[in-house]
Design an enzyme around this catalytic site. Structure first.
Site, short mmCIF file in Angstrom:
data_model
loop_
_atom_site.label_atom_id
_atom_site.label_comp_id
_atom_site.label_asym_id
_atom_site.label_seq_id
_atom_site.Cartn_x
_atom_site.Cartn_y
_atom_site.Cartn_z
N LYS A 286 0.93 -1.26 0.13
CA LYS A 286 0.00 -0.03 -0.01
C LYS A 286 0.89 1.25 0.02
O LYS A 286 0.50 2.37 -0.58
CB LYS A 286 -0.99 0.01 1.19
CG LYS A 286 -2.01 -1.13 0.98
CD LYS A 286 -3.14 -0.84 2.21
CE LYS A 286 -3.98 -2.00 2.00
NZ LYS A 286 -5.30 -1.85 3.14
N ASP A 322 -10.14 2.39 1.69
CA ASP A 322 -10.15 1.97 3.29
C ASP A 322 -10.73 3.01 4.14
O ASP A 322 -11.59 2.46 5.17
CB ASP A 322 -8.44 1.62 3.72
CG ASP A 322 -8.00 0.38 3.05
OD1 ASP A 322 -8.57 -0.42 2.58
OD2 ASP A 322 -7.05 0.41 2.89
#
Ligand code: ATR
Length: 480
Positions: A286, A322
């Site tokens: 990420k 997210d």
């Protein structure tokens, strides 16, 4: 064609496997090397019990099979299989068996000439395939084993070079070759193999049902749009199920594939070669993906983490779903402004992502961690309050408690990071773990009358938002 590899030791076992999966398959492969030796005396019976055209394969141990006997016996049995009416016979690319080849010709039995490598992609693979394809009545089959992103890229390039060989089967075994099993039509292979059990016939085989329901294998064509998820490990990700279910509902010629990655830059070359339109990003990439992005949404910029990449004409665009994924289940249950104080259990990477999301709502954030020094560093970095994990009285002052450690995760499901803590019913308990669906932490909260949210809800919410970014359409009502 979807080909089910039969690895039973008895004919009854094979018959049962066929019965279970009949509706999902087009072709069978009988692995004679798995069958009890005495059964091979009646090849006609083996063939007659099969309700579909079939491949006869008698794989030697050094090619990944179970057979260790003489070549003479093996060729004799394969010859009997051709006699018995098998539609295909699988022999090794370099096997010298002229009588068998001639009989196959006469019987209109196609010959699959296979090559296996269990360690990487041999440099002469192209030559082998080209040579094999030039032999009469012959379908070249290569099963090789990529072990890294670079080897997956090498395999993909070879497959693309082989484009003008119309009939061929080129498959990658294992996790790094898994894409070849799902995208076999797009990559120009005649068929893909699967087994009654995962990895039953070869590394990377999944069941026909998974091929159908997790990957829509019956729907996707050679022009399918490809999306996926990168990470390491990634093969057990639930995202393919979620995304592919959405594509199925909209009847899109689109597929979402897990791509294990060892090198992001090799994967990005791979993505260009395969014309991947977008991908999800999970641990540990990420942050690693950030330097490759030409554009970032404000959440990616703020969180310093990206979980969604769109491939555009200008380059890679990074998004972070997210935050939405975390907030959405809360929004569904309560007004976010009512969360005045929040307890975050844990001070690691997952806690950091949660804190980034919590910063979007007006709540006072308190971090509780086993190692106080780590909590202190974390608190300084994110500008939050910190406490030791046993400060239960402080936890009791919070409206929302978010559990971000791995404590209570399967297989160690009996644990909670806050043993003996008594929840009060006005609190909302949120655990980011999704296996099990209810951790001890959540169960204790529920028993005290709290509202609870599990990690699955969060995972699904972030995935649905990704689906919207990928397709430009809302995630359909599927009951997911
Ligand atoms: P992740 O990226 O999943 O958050 P991490 O960065 O390694 O993983 O952080 C793990 C977090 O879980 C830490 O806060 C860790 O506490 P410590 O800082 O004290 O190590 C917490 N954690 C892990 N095992 C724990 C346990 N058995 N009890 C309490 N906290 C635990």
């Amino acid at each position: 064609m979807v080909c089910l590899t039969l690895t039973g030791n008895t004919l009854e076992e094979n018959t049962e496997t066929i019965r279970k999966y009949r509706e999902y398959i087009d072709l069978l492969e009988v692995r004679l090397d798995f069958l009890r030796r005495e059964l091979l005396s009646n090849m006609g019976r083996i063939r007659d019990l099969l309700p579909l055209p079939a491949i006869a394969t008698f794989r030697r141990e050094n090619d990944g099979g179970q057979y260790t006997g003489s070549e003479e016996y093996r060729i004799k049995k394969l010859t009997e299989a051709v006699e018995a009416g098998f539609a295909y016979v699988d022999i090794e690319y370099d096997l010298d068996a002229p009588a068998l080849v001639q009989l196959a010709e006469e019987k209109k039995c196609r010959i699959i000439r296979s090559f296996h490598s269990f360690s990487g992609i041999p440099d002469n693979l192209e030559d082998i395939i080209i040579k094999t394809a030039s032999l009469g009545n012959s379908i070249p089959k290569a099963a090789v084993y990529p072990r890294t992103s670079a080897e997956a890229l090498k395999l993909l390039r070879i497959i693309k070079h082989m484009d003008d060989i119309k009939e061929k089967i080129i498959l990658g075994m294992g996790d790094f070759g898994f894409f070849t099993r799902i995208l076999y039509r797009k990559l120009g292979s005649l068929l893909t193999f699967c087994s009654g059990e995962s990895n039953g016939g070869a590394p990377g085989h999944i069941t026909p049902r998974e091929l159908r329901y997790t990957f829509n294998i019956d729907r996707i064509t050679s022009s399918a749009a490809v999306y996926g998820i990168i990470g390491n490990p990634v093969m057990h990700s639930l995202s393919p199920q979620l995304h592919n279910k959405g594509y199925r509902k909209y009847d899109l010629d689109t597929v979402y594939v897990p791509f294990p990655v060892t090198s992001v830059s090799s994967f990005l070359e791979f993505a260009r070669e395969l014309d991947i339109r977008g991908f999800s990003v999970t641990v540990p990439y990420k942050q690693t993906i950030l330097p490759f992005l030409v554009k970032r949404d404000h959440r990616t910029a703020e969180a310093g983490a990206c979980n969604t990449v769109l491939v555009t004409g200008e380059g890679l665009e990074g998004w972070n779903t997210d935050v939405d994924g975390f907030l959405e289940p809360l929004r569904r249950r309560l007004s976010l402004s009512s969360i005045r104080k929040t307890a975050v259990i844990g001070a690691g990477g997952a806690a950091a992502a949660v804190v980034e999301a919590l910063k979007e709502i007006d709540t006072e954030i308190h971090v509780f961690n086993r190692t106080l020094s780590k909590a202190a560093l974390f608190a300084e970095k994110f500008g939050v309050f910190y406490h030791s994990l046993d400060s239960y009285r402080k936890i009791a002052e919070c409206d929302l408690i978010v559990q971000t450690t791995s404590v209570g995760m399967s297989p160690d499901v009996s644990k909670t990071p806050v043993p003996g803590y008594l929840f009060s019913e006005h609190q909302v308990a949120y655990d980011i773990i999704y296996t099990p669906s209810e951790t001890v932490f959540l169960k204790e909260a529920r028993n005290s009358g709290c509202r609870t949210i599990n990690g699955m809800e969060m995972l699904v919410a972030q995935g649905k938002r990704q689906f919207e970014l990928f397709t430009g359409m809302p995630y359909p009502e599927t009951g997911a």
